[in-house]
Design a protein around this motif. Structure first.
Motif, PDB file in Angstrom:
ATOM      1  N   VAL A  95      -6.873 -18.970  12.836  1.00  0.00           N
ATOM      2  CA  VAL A  95      -7.170 -17.568  12.924  1.00  0.00           C
ATOM      3  C   VAL A  95      -5.847 -17.917  12.159  1.00  0.00           C
ATOM      4  O   VAL A  95      -4.802 -17.502  12.820  1.00  0.00           O
ATOM      5  CB  VAL A  95      -7.033 -17.024  14.581  1.00  0.00           C
ATOM      6  N   ALA A 128      -2.352 -15.276  10.509  1.00  0.00           N
ATOM      7  CA  ALA A 128      -2.327 -13.967  11.121  1.00  0.00           C
ATOM      8  C   ALA A 128      -0.805 -13.680  10.869  1.00  0.00           C
ATOM      9  O   ALA A 128       0.366 -14.736  10.625  1.00  0.00           O
ATOM     10  CB  ALA A 128      -2.428 -14.005  12.684  1.00  0.00           C
ATOM     11  N   GLU A 177       0.287  -9.517  13.420  1.00  0.00           N
ATOM     12  CA  GLU A 177      -0.843  -9.277  14.573  1.00  0.00           C
ATOM     13  C   GLU A 177      -0.575  -9.016  15.498  1.00  0.00           C
ATOM     14  O   GLU A 177      -1.241  -8.805  17.029  1.00  0.00           O
ATOM     15  CB  GLU A 177      -1.696 -10.292  13.843  1.00  0.00           C
ATOM     16  N   LYS A 181      -3.776 -14.830   2.615  1.00  0.00           N
ATOM     17  CA  LYS A 181      -4.351 -15.778   3.669  1.00  0.00           C
ATOM     18  C   LYS A 181      -4.566 -17.270   3.766  1.00  0.00           C
ATOM     19  O   LYS A 181      -4.400 -17.459   4.451  1.00  0.00           O
ATOM     20  CB  LYS A 181      -6.133 -14.685   3.868  1.00  0.00           C
ATOM     21  N   HIS A 216     -11.672 -17.107  12.168  1.00  0.00           N
ATOM     22  CA  HIS A 216     -11.728 -15.818  12.563  1.00  0.00           C
ATOM     23  C   HIS A 216     -11.285 -15.264  11.961  1.00  0.00           C
ATOM     24  O   HIS A 216      -9.347 -15.507  11.899  1.00  0.00           O
ATOM     25  CB  HIS A 216     -11.827 -16.021  13.871  1.00  0.00           C
ATOM     26  N   ASP A 217     -10.623 -13.721  12.321  1.00  0.00           N
ATOM     27  CA  ASP A 217      -9.318 -12.600  11.898  1.00  0.00           C
ATOM     28  C   ASP A 217      -8.749 -12.703  13.738  1.00  0.00           C
ATOM     29  O   ASP A 217      -9.523 -12.594  14.119  1.00  0.00           O
ATOM     30  CB  ASP A 217      -9.629 -11.951  11.374  1.00  0.00           C
ATOM     31  N   ASP A 240     -11.235 -10.537  15.423  1.00  0.00           N
ATOM     32  CA  ASP A 240     -12.894 -10.381  16.351  1.00  0.00           C
ATOM     33  C   ASP A 240     -12.513 -10.423  17.611  1.00  0.00           C
ATOM     34  O   ASP A 240     -12.001 -11.212  18.604  1.00  0.00           O
ATOM     35  CB  ASP A 240     -13.015 -11.970  15.007  1.00  0.00           C
ATOM     36  N   VAL A 290     -15.152 -14.702   8.065  1.00  0.00           N
ATOM     37  CA  VAL A 290     -15.195 -14.320  10.207  1.00  0.00           C
ATOM     38  C   VAL A 290     -16.795 -14.958   9.951  1.00  0.00           C
ATOM     39  O   VAL A 290     -17.506 -15.529   9.899  1.00  0.00           O
ATOM     40  CB  VAL A 290     -14.777 -12.691  10.825  1.00  0.00           C
ATOM     41  N   GLN A 342      -8.380  -2.362   1.751  1.00  0.00           N
ATOM     42  CA  GLN A 342      -9.456  -3.007   2.138  1.00  0.00           C
ATOM     43  C   GLN A 342      -9.883  -3.197   1.087  1.00  0.00           C
ATOM     44  O   GLN A 342     -10.471  -4.315  -0.110  1.00  0.00           O
ATOM     45  CB  GLN A 342      -9.769  -3.151   3.415  1.00  0.00           C
ATOM     46  N   TRP A 364      -0.992 -10.851   0.642  1.00  0.00           N
ATOM     47  CA  TRP A 364      -2.117 -10.696   2.180  1.00  0.00           C
ATOM     48  C   TRP A 364      -1.130  -9.638   1.694  1.00  0.00           C
ATOM     49  O   TRP A 364      -0.827  -8.671   2.385  1.00  0.00           O
ATOM     50  CB  TRP A 364      -1.275 -11.529   2.565  1.00  0.00           C
ATOM     51  N   LYS A 405      -2.685  -6.549   3.765  1.00  0.00           N
ATOM     52  CA  LYS A 405      -3.861  -6.390   4.845  1.00  0.00           C
ATOM     53  C   LYS A 405      -3.966  -4.992   5.916  1.00  0.00           C
ATOM     54  O   LYS A 405      -2.567  -4.282   5.317  1.00  0.00           O
ATOM     55  CB  LYS A 405      -3.309  -7.783   6.766  1.00  0.00           C
ATOM     56  N   HIS A 433      -4.460  -3.294  13.056  1.00  0.00           N
ATOM     57  CA  HIS A 433      -6.421  -3.768  13.674  1.00  0.00           C
ATOM     58  C   HIS A 433      -5.825  -3.293  14.934  1.00  0.00           C
ATOM     59  O   HIS A 433      -4.691  -3.031  15.439  1.00  0.00           O
ATOM     60  CB  HIS A 433      -6.084  -5.287  12.775  1.00  0.00           C
TER      61      HIS A 433
END
Length: 463
Positions: A70, A72, A75, A135, A163-164, A167, A233, A306, A447, A449, A452
């Motif tokens: 993962v 990050a 995050e 990433k 995975h992010d 998720d 993901v 995105q 990145w 991003k 979330h």
């Protein structure tokens, strides 16, 4: 006045012709995919081929050792909840969770450490360089950590799962990967965006797009034997294949100059002779699928960022970077063209809106002047009629796919959400072109991003 009307009429005719031809080409392209999808569905129905179920992938038959990675950056708001949920849900007998963070992101590191002190299956990996990089750079740091642990322990990992940080994993996901990676090099399960009650339109339009992408397009690619890109993901890659890719790329498997390393990874697997599969496994016969679920961007600016990253990485920079597969079949070239057509469709869409505005102005001005507009050419009338039929068909297909995955409520919302998707695409295309131009001038890839939030998992499948 007459000169203005003539000018508006000319703009209307030319823009209408350009947009009509563009929509016709795109519509026929989509219709061909629909035909392949319906043929596949009919064949499965005639042969009575049901989707596999989770019981077909028993825990007792799992023999692999899996590393879940993962990456990050920034995050801290979600990574703790994601890690604890993941640790509580996976039912595979032999797996470990590797989380990558940057040395200048102390809040995210702190959230990861808090979980790692509670469960030894969590490993923190700090990247050598401060963030944000790409990433792929973070993934390469994670890959090196996975390889080092496997060597030190004398038990190499057999697969890596991506995975992010936002998720919600499915409990049976690793079992599916473990069994299928014995016969394939990559495995992708569906991604199902969660319906965000606070963002029915912006976040909700991802529901419609993934219902088509993972409900129709990827199954068709698999049926045609075309290369299968990964979604980044809910996908697993065999460790042996990653090692082959690393050797092919000079030491690391993920291309650190790419904005869409996941997409390119799937194509690289195929170029090296590997095999990828997209699989829809049901929890029970007719039950919900084994899938990754997550909230997607809820604000317009976040969705635009995105989508711009996807357009830049796939349709612009990706076209330059990976071109067309040497020796690939017609189906491979067709699918790559479909992947890249988004940036080509944007001018058509923009000009279509110009034509719509010009038509409205022409009608108004002719009404004021008491004149009649020039008749539309019969050939153009035919093209417009065909486009209308294709639009109705496209809307019906989307409605059916969204209904199958989410029910009637979201299916009906998918119709007006087509306008939201168009708006996001138009704004994202402008940002993508500007960003791509920057990379051509030597600007480093970063990145980009979005923020979330993690859902309350109560009520989700196997919660």
């Amino acid at each position: 006045m007459e000169a203005v009307i003539a000018w508006i009429d000319a703009i209307m005719r030319e823009t209408m012709l350009f947009a009509a031809v563009g929509f016709l080409i795109g519509g026929l392209d989509d219709l061909a995919v629909d035909a392949a999808f319906l043929a596949r569905s009919l064949r499965r129905w005639v042969r009575k081929t049901p989707d596999p179920i989770l019981a077909d992938f028993p825990i007792a038959g799992c023999t692999g050792r899996i590393a879940v990675v993962v990456p990050a950056w920034d995050e801290a708001a979600v990574i703790g909840a994601m890690l604890r949920t993941t640790l509580a849900r996976f039912d595979h007998p032999d797996w470990r969770l590797y989380v990558g963070a940057y040395p200048n992101d102390r809040a995210t590191i702190g959230a990861i450490v808090a979980v790692a002190t509670e469960d030894s299956r969590v490993r923190l990996t700090v990247t050598p360089a401060p963030g944000p990089t790409t990433k792929a750079d973070c993934l390469n740091a994670l890959w090196r950590a996975v390889c080092a642990d496997g060597m030190a322990e004398g038990r190499p990992f057999t697969a890596i799962v991506l995975h992010d940080a936002e998720d919600v994993v499915h409990p049976g996901e690793l079992r599916v990967y473990d069994h299928l990676l014995r016969h394939a090099d990559t495995v992708q399960v569906p991604v199902l965006p969660l319906a965000d009650p606070q963002s029915r339109w912006v976040s909700g339009h991802y529901i419609d797009e993934f219902a088509e992408a993972h409900g129709r397009q990827l199954p068709v690619r698999g049926a045609l034997g075309a290369e299968l890109p990964l979604a980044g993901v809910g996908c697993a890659i065999s460790a042996d294949m990653l090692q082959r890719i690393a050797e092919h790329r000079g030491g690391v498997p993920f291309d650190e100059t790419s904005l869409t390393e996941d997409y390119e990874l799937g194509l690289t697997v195929r170029a090296l002779g590997g095999r990828g599969v997209f699989v829809r496994v049901r929890e029970t016969p007719g039950g919900p699928p084994v899938a990754v679920r997550a909230y997607f961007p809820a604000r317009l600016d976040a969705a635009v960022r995105q989508k711009a990253r996807w357009m830049t990485g796939i349709a612009l920079a990706g076209w330059d970077r990976i071109g067309w597969q040497a020796g690939g079949g017609l189906h491979d070239h067709w699918m790559r063209m479909r992947d890249r057509r988004a940036i080509l469709a944007i001018p058509v869409l923009a000009i279509a809106y110009v034509a719509l505005v010009a038509w409205g102005l022409a009608v108004m001005l002719h009404g004021v002047a008491g004149t009649k507009p020039a008749p539309v050419d019969p050939v153009l009338q035919l093209v417009l009629a065909i486009n209308l039929c294709l639009l109705v068909w496209r809307t019906a297909m989307r409605w059916a796919l969204v209904r199958h995955a989410y029910g009637r409520g979201e299916a009906w919302r998918s119709i007006p959400r087509m306008l939201v998707g168009n708006l996001v695409a138009l704004l994202a295309a402008r940002r993508a072109v500007v960003r791509y131009a920057g990379t051509l001038r030597g600007r480093p890839v970063r990145w980009d991003k979005t923020a979330h939030h993690f859902p309350d998992i109560a009520g989700l499948p196997d919660a």
